[in-house]
Scaffold this motif. Sequence first.
Motif: not given
Length: 456
Positions: A234, A292, A358, A362, A370, A372-373, A376-377
């Motif tokens: 990341f 992000g 992930f 991602v 970014l 997509q991150w 994810f988080w």
Amino acid sequence: MQRRLVIPRLSFMMFMQFFVWGAWYATAGLTLSKYGLSSIIGTAYSVGAIASIIAPFFLGMVVDRFFASEKVMGLLHLAGSALLWMVGRQVEAGSGTTLLWTLFLYMLCYMPTLALSNNVAFHHIADAAKTFPMIRVFGTIGWIVAGVLIGQLGYSDSSVIFYISAIASLLLGIFSFTLPNTPAPARGKSLSVRDLLCLDALQMLKERSYCVFIICSMLICIPLAAYYSFASPFLEAAGFANVGSVMTIGQMSEIAFMLLIPFFFRRLGIKIMLLIGMIAWTLRYVLFALGGPDQIGSLIIVGIALHGICYDFFFVTGFIYAEQQADSQVKGQAQSLLLLFTQGIGIYFGSLIAGSLFNDTVTASGTAALAQWKSFWLYPAGAALVVALLFLLLFKSKPSTHAVHQHDAAFERRDKRNESYESSHLRRWLRGRHSYGVLYPIRSRGRGSRCLCPQS
């Protein structure tokens, strides 16, 4: 002389223990991505968790009965050194399956040493809550030094990280044989299935608060695994250079909070400290999600810097709590059991879930990923918040049995000192009033004169 050097030796042990781990663990995901092995990142981090599940049984069967802790730790680090060197070779060859098996064998050697190093330290200190954080902080320094070294040398995405770790493991293995003797606590005791399965330590789960502590510790480690597995990829996507060095910001904050643990432990108590640690994980992931997409580096840096609270208030405080709650005969088992539920079961399922998440969310690379991150988080952020709420509602802290005994003993010693002081003071006072058979009246307020001395 040997006794005076115990604390420095234990501190150096912790330094090397976490240098070995930090040299490769923080940026292994980034390294695997560079060598075309990104699809196995989640699985690679989960093998350590499997080793953590197996480790308590090994410790209960071998260490608690037959061998000194420091000697077993030395042998495991020596074997681990050879295996780490092989891991580096497999990464370069791009052999995913062989790499995973070799890494699994290495983690079988390394994970027991986490509990062993704690056992050695706790055995040689009197006040765990006061002294252990001062020793453990050198582990954090070791992690920082490893990360800075890797980052500044430009090896954050290189297989060289495994070779550096292998050399450090060799040195620690040799040094371990010089540590203070930590004998097997159950030497001479016959081996039974009860001991092998850590059933004595499992008895502690009958106490509601400790059971809630163990379950919530396991559950919180599921979302925690996302950070350990995917923070380095990341950061690279967010445009950070020298990822290994950047991630040591977390360990730098860890040092400050580690030294403050005794202060917070006395004033906040176990529940508040653990709760703050859980909430900090939620806040960290939210900051990653917000920072992000727009590459807001300050938010991401703050998220990394929260590691001091995330790790110290949760993991280190948890080790101390388990030590305080356990009886002397099962302290080693209690540490191993906590390791099983957190670094074992929790991280195992967390790594698998994070790896699957992930791969599903991602799908792009670099700055294109970014957005997509962010998605994810947010998943681990929500999970950590739910666990924190469960802990807040269900956990009721109370003094450990060991602490109660110490408290009662302190009061008993104080009462004896007071009785001795009062008795000697009264004798001196009476001798001053009675000299050579002459009686001196002792005047009482408003009641005339009376004599407290026996008639001569």
